[in-house]
Design a protein around this motif. Structure first.
Motif, PDB file in Angstrom:
ATOM      1  N   GLY A 252     -99.879  81.354   5.426  1.00  0.00           N
ATOM      2  CA  GLY A 252     -98.785  81.140   4.487  1.00  0.00           C
ATOM      3  C   GLY A 252     -97.935  82.364   4.218  1.00  0.00           C
ATOM      4  N   LYS A 253     -98.253  83.482   4.853  1.00  0.00           N
ATOM      5  CA  LYS A 253     -97.498  84.715   4.630  1.00  0.00           C
ATOM      6  C   LYS A 253     -96.683  85.058   5.884  1.00  0.00           C
ATOM      7  N   SER A 254     -95.742  85.967   5.713  1.00  0.00           N
ATOM      8  CA  SER A 254     -94.914  86.427   6.824  1.00  0.00           C
ATOM      9  C   SER A 254     -95.011  87.943   6.912  1.00  0.00           C
ATOM     10  N   GLY A 255     -95.137  88.459   8.124  1.00  0.00           N
ATOM     11  CA  GLY A 255     -95.246  89.913   8.294  1.00  0.00           C
ATOM     12  C   GLY A 255     -96.008  90.272   9.547  1.00  0.00           C
ATOM     13  N   ALA A 256     -96.785  91.353   9.489  1.00  0.00           N
ATOM     14  CA  ALA A 256     -97.513  91.815  10.674  1.00  0.00           C
ATOM     15  C   ALA A 256     -98.733  92.631  10.259  1.00  0.00           C
ATOM     16  N   ILE A 257     -99.740  92.612  11.125  1.00  0.00           N
ATOM     17  CA  ILE A 257    -100.960  93.406  10.930  1.00  0.00           C
ATOM     18  C   ILE A 257    -101.333  94.042  12.265  1.00  0.00           C
ATOM     19  N   THR A 302     -89.837  86.267  16.621  1.00  0.00           N
ATOM     20  CA  THR A 302     -89.805  87.732  16.657  1.00  0.00           C
ATOM     21  C   THR A 302     -91.215  88.305  16.649  1.00  0.00           C
ATOM     22  N   ASN A 303     -91.500  89.167  17.618  1.00  0.00           N
ATOM     23  CA  ASN A 303     -92.765  89.901  17.618  1.00  0.00           C
ATOM     24  C   ASN A 303     -92.603  91.090  16.672  1.00  0.00           C
ATOM     25  N   LYS A 304     -92.972  90.884  15.415  1.00  0.00           N
ATOM     26  CA  LYS A 304     -92.691  91.867  14.374  1.00  0.00           C
ATOM     27  C   LYS A 304     -93.488  93.153  14.540  1.00  0.00           C
ATOM     28  N   ILE A 305     -94.514  93.130  15.345  1.00  0.00           N
ATOM     29  CA  ILE A 305     -95.311  94.337  15.602  1.00  0.00           C
ATOM     30  C   ILE A 305     -94.453  95.410  16.259  1.00  0.00           C
ATOM     31  N   ILE A 306     -93.579  94.984  17.177  1.00  0.00           N
ATOM     32  CA  ILE A 306     -92.746  95.948  17.905  1.00  0.00           C
ATOM     33  C   ILE A 306     -91.250  95.717  17.710  1.00  0.00           C
ATOM     34  N   ASN A 307     -90.874  94.531  17.218  1.00  0.00           N
ATOM     35  CA  ASN A 307     -89.451  94.214  17.054  1.00  0.00           C
ATOM     36  C   ASN A 307     -89.052  94.012  15.599  1.00  0.00           C
ATOM     37  N   GLY A 308     -90.017  94.038  14.698  1.00  0.00           N
ATOM     38  CA  GLY A 308     -89.692  93.970  13.284  1.00  0.00           C
ATOM     39  C   GLY A 308     -89.298  95.357  12.791  1.00  0.00           C
ATOM     40  N   GLN A 436     -86.491 105.050   2.381  1.00  0.00           N
ATOM     41  CA  GLN A 436     -85.462 104.046   2.143  1.00  0.00           C
ATOM     42  C   GLN A 436     -84.186 104.478   2.865  1.00  0.00           C
ATOM     43  N   GLY A 437     -83.059 103.913   2.521  1.00  0.00           N
ATOM     44  CA  GLY A 437     -81.804 104.276   3.178  1.00  0.00           C
ATOM     45  C   GLY A 437     -81.719 103.722   4.574  1.00  0.00           C
ATOM     46  N   ASN A 438     -81.355 104.572   5.517  1.00  0.00           N
ATOM     47  CA  ASN A 438     -81.152 104.133   6.896  1.00  0.00           C
ATOM     48  C   ASN A 438     -82.415 104.122   7.739  1.00  0.00           C
ATOM     49  N   MET A 439     -83.514 104.643   7.222  1.00  0.00           N
ATOM     50  CA  MET A 439     -84.730 104.731   8.027  1.00  0.00           C
ATOM     51  C   MET A 439     -85.318 103.342   8.269  1.00  0.00           C
ATOM     52  N   LEU A 440     -85.668 103.071   9.540  1.00  0.00           N
ATOM     53  CA  LEU A 440     -86.301 101.811   9.926  1.00  0.00           C
ATOM     54  C   LEU A 440     -87.439 102.096  10.903  1.00  0.00           C
ATOM     55  N   VAL A 441     -88.545 101.410  10.708  1.00  0.00           N
ATOM     56  CA  VAL A 441     -89.724 101.622  11.554  1.00  0.00           C
ATOM     57  C   VAL A 441     -90.317 100.273  11.952  1.00  0.00           C
ATOM     58  N   THR A 442     -91.182 100.300  12.945  1.00  0.00           N
ATOM     59  CA  THR A 442     -91.971  99.117  13.299  1.00  0.00           C
ATOM     60  C   THR A 442     -93.389  99.295  12.764  1.00  0.00           C
ATOM     61  N   PRO A 443     -94.110  98.208  12.525  1.00  0.00           N
ATOM     62  CA  PRO A 443     -95.505  98.324  12.086  1.00  0.00           C
ATOM     63  C   PRO A 443     -96.364  99.130  13.054  1.00  0.00           C
ATOM     64  N   LEU A 444     -96.103  99.017  14.365  1.00  0.00           N
ATOM     65  CA  LEU A 444     -96.917  99.753  15.331  1.00  0.00           C
ATOM     66  C   LEU A 444     -96.656 101.252  15.248  1.00  0.00           C
TER      67      LEU A 444
END
Length: 595
Positions: A252-257, A302-308, A436-444
Motif C-alpha cells: 500500500g505504500k510507494s517508494g523504494a528499499i 519507474t524503477n525508483k531504485i535507479i530512476n527515482g 533541499q533545493g536543486n539536489m536530487l539523488v537516487t535511493p541506490l
C-alpha cells in the motif's frame, strides 16, 4: 606503313588479352561463385535457436524461466487460388482444436509470410502451453500440411516480486533485429532490467545444422552440425524470500528499499513500489492494462531504485559534514542554534523552531540540526561541498547492472551557470546543505554512500558477480568517518535522536533520518502544518538510511517512502524489521557480548 602495322598489332594484342581474361574469368574465377551458388541449391542450413537462460536468486530459486509448449506451422504455397480450399480446410482444423484463435487472423498471418521463394513451413501460432496442446497433438501432427514444433515462452514465477530488477522480454522490433541478429530467429529480446542488461548472456549463441537435400527439399545427409549454447543461466545476489518479505512490509505504500552488503556491494534486495507483474509483457499487455499503469500517479513503470530522483533531505548531512571537515572546519566546531538564520530578506528555519542550543558535529547528526549545516556551509561554499559529494558518488552513476541509471543532480556554481545561465546565490548554498533545493539523488546512491560511511570503502552495487569491482578507498580520514558514525548511532539510541522512538531491532543499527520537502513552506507561515494535515501528494518524502551491526558493519538498508512524512516515524520500523529478517535468515552475525 609501320605506324599502321603497329596499330593493327596493338589492336590484335588487346583483343587477345580481352579474350584470355574472359576465358580465365569464366573457367576459373566464376567457378567459385557458381559452385557456392550450386551449394545453396542443395545444402540447407537449419538454425538451432538456443533456449533463453534462466535467472535464479542467490539460493537457486527461479526468477525467470521458460514455459514449454508448441508452435503451429503450415505448409507453404497454399495461398494461391488453386490451393485456397486446402488452406481453408487446414486452418479450420486448427481453429476447431484451438478455438482461442480466430480463423481470419491465422489466414492473414499465413499469407503475410507465404511466397513462391519460401519453401519452409510458415509459423502461424508461436506458442500454445504444453497442457493446453498435448491432447490435440496427435490430431494436428498427423496432418501433412501442419507441422508442430516445440516452443517456449518466458515466465516469471515470482510475478510482481522484484519485477523492476528482473525486467522482462518482449517482441523484437526492427531496430532490435538490426542490432541483434539472433532476435530475428527467436522473436524476443530483453526489454528491461536484468533481462536487457544481460541479454547477450541469456540469449546464448546460435547453433546450426547443414543438411544436403534433393530437388524435393528432402533431407539426404547431415554435412556439418553445431549445437546451440546451453551455458546461458545467471545466478544473482537477490534473496527472493527477503524481497518478498519487504514487499509485504511495504504493501500500500510507494517508494523504494535497498538492502546491500556494505562490504562488497551485493544487493540482497532492491524493491521499487508499486511493482507490477512482468508476465503481462511476456504474454502481451492489453490496452486497458497499459492505460491503467501509465495513468497511475505512483508510477509503477519507474524503477525508483535507479530512476527515482528525490531531494535527499537530511540523509545527505553526513556527506556535507565530511566536506566541512575536509575543508578546514575543526572537529570541535559548534554553533548556537536559535531556530532560524536570517540571510537577506529570507529567514532559513531549523526544523525545530525553538532551536537546538549549542550543537557540535555529533549532535548535529543525531538531532538533525539544520542551523549547524547552514552556518558550516557559509564557511566553505557550495563548490567544496559539491566536490566532496562527487567523491561519494553523487551526480554520477553507481555502475549497477541495470539499464538507463540516472545520475541525479549534485549542484554547484558551474552547474547552475550551464543549466540556467544564472549566478549562484548564497541562499542556495544554505538550502543545499540540508539536501533541499536543486539536489536530487537516487535511493541506490544513498545506499552506496551509506556503505562508505559504514566501512570506509565505496562499493559498486551489483546483482551479478560479473559486474563486481573492488570497493574504492577515498582520501577521507577515518577519524572524520568516526564522528559521522557516532552521530548515526545517536540517531537510533540517544534520547533526542530522530529515530530513537522507532528503531527496535535484535541488532544495533546506526541510522540517519530525512524528511524531504515536496512543496516549499511560505515565509509567512509561522507554525508549520503537520504532515498529516497536508494533502497526500504535498507531504514530504520520508527517508531513513542505516547500517548494522554498528560494531561490525555488514549491511545497509535504505528506505524512502514517498509522501510518508517524517523519516524516523514512517521508515524506522520498516528498517528495523528488515534487519531482524536478515538476522533470522543468517546473514548478520553478532558478537556474543553484544547479543
Amino acid at each position: 606503313m609501320n605506324i599502321r602495322l603497329n596499330i593493327i598489332f596493338l589492336i590484335i594484342i588487346a583483343i587477345i588479352v580481352t579474350l584470355l581474361s574472359r576465358i580465365y574469368f569464366l573457367s576459373i574465377k566464376s567457378n567459385t561463385y557458381y559452385e557456392e551458388l550450386s551449394k545453396n541449391n542443395y545444402i540447407n542450413r537449419v538454425n538451432k535457436i538456443p533456449i533463453r537462460g534462466i535467472i535464479e536468486d542467490r539460493n537457486g530459486e527461479k526468477l525467470a524461466i521458460n514455459e514449454m509448449g508448441f508452435s503451429v506451422l503450415v505448409k507453404p504455397h497454399l495461398s494461391s487460388y488453386k490451393n485456397k480450399e486446402q488452406l481453408e480446410k487446414t486452418i479450420d482444423l486448427i481453429v476447431k482444436n484451438l478455438p482461442q484463435y480466430e480463423k481470419d487472423k491465422l489466414i492473414k498471418e499465413y499469407k503475410k509470410n507465404d511466397s513462391s521463394y519460401n519453401h519452409d513451413f510458415i509459423q502461424i501460432i508461436d506458442f500454445v502451453p504444453y497442457e493446453e496442446f498435448f491432447s490435440k497433438y496427435t490430431i494436428l501432427a498427423s496432418e501433412d500440411d501442419i507441422k508442430i514444433e516445440s516452443s517456449s515462452k518466458r515466465y516469471y514465477p515470482q510475478k510482481e516480486v522484484a519485477s523492476h530488477i528482473i525486467g522482462y522480454v518482449g517482441k523484437a522490433s526492427k531496430y532490435d533485429i538490426l542490432n541483434n541478429s539472433l532476435s530475428s530467429y527467436n522473436g524476443i529480446i530483453g526489454k528491461n532490467g536484468l533481462e536487457k542488461y544481460y541479454n547477450s548472456k541469456l540469449q546464448g549463441e546460435m547453433g546450426y545444422k547443414d543438411v544436403k537435400v534433393n530437388a524435393l527439399n528432402q533431407e539426404i545427409e547431415i554435412l556439418n552440425e553445431k549445437e546451440a549454447s546451453i551455458d546461458n543461466n545467471i545466478k544473482i545476489t537477490l534473496d527472493i524470500n527477503l524481497q518478498r518479505y519487504i514487499q509485504e512490509l511495504f504493501t500500500g505504500k510507494s517508494g523504494a528499499i535497498v538492502v546491500m552488503d556494505a562490504r562488497n556491494g551485493e544487493l540482497l534486495a532492491a524493491a521499487s513500489f508499486p511493482e507490477f507483474d512482468n508476465n503481462i509483457f511476456a504474454r502481451g499487455i492489453s490496452v486497458k492494462e497499459w492505460n491503467e499503469m501509465r495513468n497511475d500517479f505512483n508510477h509503477p513503470f519507474t524503477n525508483k531504485i535507479i530512476n527515482g530522483l528525490y531531494p535527499p533531505g537530511s540523509v545527505i548531512k553526513m556527506g556535507v559534514g565530511l566536506s566541512f571537515l575536509e575543508n578546514g572546519i575543526k572537529e570541535n566546531f559548534t554553533v548556537n542554534c536559535s531556530g532560524s538564520l536570517p540571510i537577506g530578506n529570507r529567514n532559513f528555519r531549523c526544523w525545530k523552531s525553538t532551536g537546538h542550543g549549542t550543537v557540535n558535529f555529533r549532535k548535529a547528526i543525531s538531532e538533525s540540526c539544520d542551523d549547524f549545516f547552514y552556518k558550516g556551509s557559509l564557511k566553505i561554499g557550495i563548490n567544496k561541498i559539491s566536490h566532496t559529494l562527487d567523491k561519494l558518488g553523487f551526480g554520477q552513476q553507481t555502475g549497477v547492472d541495470q539499464i538507463n541509471e540516472f545520475v541525479g543532480v549534485n549542484p554547484n556554481k558551474e552547474w547552475k551557470e550551464k543549466k540556467y545561465n544564472q549566478p549562484w546565490y548564497v541562499g542556495e548554498t544554505v538550502i543545499t546543505s540540508i539536501g533541499q533545493g536543486n539536489m536530487l539523488v537516487t535511493p541506490l546512491q544513498i545506499a552506496r554512500y551509506t556503505s562508505y560511511i559504514a566501512t570506509g570503502k565505496l562499493p559498486k552495487p551489483h546483482f551479478y558477480k560479473a559486474n563486481y569491482e573492488e570497493p574504492k578507498e577515498l582520501d577521507i580520514p577515518s577519524s572524520y568517518l568516526d564522528i559521522m558514525r557516532k552521530g548515526m548511532y545517536d540517531v537510533s539510541y540517544a534520547p533526542k535522536g530522530t529515530a530513537s522512538r522507532h528503531i527496535r531491532s535484535k541488532v544495533t543499527i546506526a541510522s540517519k533520518t530525512g524528511t524531504a520537502q515536496v512543496v516549499s513552506i511560505p515565509q509567512s507561515e509561522k507554525v508549520r502544518m503537520k504532515e498529516s494535515e497536508l494533502k497526500y501528494f504535498e507531504r514530504s518524502h520520508a527517508w531513513i538510511t542505516t547500517y548494522a551491526p554498528f560494531e561490525n558493519p555488514q549491511y545497509v538498508v535504505t528506505v524512502i517512502e514517498e509522501h510518508g512524512g517524517h523519516g524516523g516515524e514512517a521508515a524506522g520500523d520498516i528498517a528495523s524489521k528488515i534487519y531482524d529478517k536478515l538476522y533470522d535468515l543468517g546473514y548478520i552475525s553478532i558478537p556474543e557480548q553484544t547479543k
